[in-house]
Design a protein around this motif. Structure first.
Motif, PDB file in Angstrom:
ATOM      1  N   LEU A   7       0.833  -1.199   0.000  1.00 49.50           N
ATOM      2  CA  LEU A   7       0.000   0.000   0.000  1.00 49.50           C
ATOM      3  C   LEU A   7       0.873   1.255   0.000  1.00 49.50           C
ATOM      4  CD1 LEU A   7      -2.818  -1.055   2.471  1.00 49.50           C
ATOM      5  CD2 LEU A   7      -2.912  -0.970  -0.019  1.00 49.50           C
ATOM      6  N   GLN A  18      -8.349   3.426   1.446  1.00 50.22           N
ATOM      7  CA  GLN A  18      -7.031   4.028   1.217  1.00 50.22           C
ATOM      8  C   GLN A  18      -7.027   4.864  -0.070  1.00 50.22           C
ATOM      9  OE1 GLN A  18      -4.354   4.005   3.349  1.00 50.22           O
ATOM     10  NE2 GLN A  18      -5.948   3.194   4.669  1.00 50.22           N
ATOM     11  N   ASN A  34      -8.363   8.440   0.245  1.00 45.69           N
ATOM     12  CA  ASN A  34      -7.457   9.441   0.829  1.00 45.69           C
ATOM     13  C   ASN A  34      -6.480   9.951  -0.181  1.00 45.69           C
ATOM     14  OD1 ASN A  34      -8.605   9.258   3.401  1.00 45.69           O
ATOM     15  ND2 ASN A  34      -7.443   7.417   3.838  1.00 45.69           N
TER      16      ASN A  34
END
Length: 139
Positions: free
Chosen positions: A8, A136, A139
């Motif tokens: 990530l 995620q 964001n």
């Protein structure tokens, strides 16, 4: 957890532009989720459409504006529209082989991940995994 935190981190810190970022997202989803199709749409509030951004077939290719527009979806239309409206993961049928996952920033929808499998249905672990990735992405 199916995704490593380092994966990530790699997504967000080493992407040079939106095209490489989307390519990495799609590649990561393919690597971990055993899918046959993945598309990303972002919500354009001014037009009320989900704007097609990328799929495994388009990554790395220059697609024309007309081709992009032909893949746009009204925000209240079909499986993707249902997921945007509800704010929840939605399935195309009880077979659970096509899944629309909202990308939400807080309580506001900003896009959709559309995933498809040919063989086995999506399960609760898949849902949890893709929810983490979608949060995620927001964001």
């Amino acid at each position: 957890m199916l995704f490593e935190f380092s994966e990530l981190d790699w997504l967000f810190h080493d992407s040079e532009d939106i095209e490489s970022f989307l390519k990495r997202i799609i590649n990561l989803i393919y690597k971990h989720m055993n899918i046959s199709g993945c598309s990303i749409y972002l919500l354009d509030e001014s037009s009320g459409h989900l704007v097609f951004m990328a799929s495994e077939q388009t990554i790395g290719k220059n697609i024309s504006v007309n081709e992009r527009h032909s893949r746009n979806i009204k925000h209240d239309e079909g499986l993707c529209g249902k997921a945007i409206e509800s704010g929840n993961i939605e399935y195309a049928s009880i077979r659970r082989k096509e899944m629309a996952v909202p990308i939400n920033r807080g309580n506001f929808p900003i896009g959709i991940l559309l995933l498809e499998r040919q063989k086995k249905p999506f399960n609760p672990i898949d849902e949890g995994t893709i929810r983490v990735l979608a949060s995620q992405l927001a964001n």
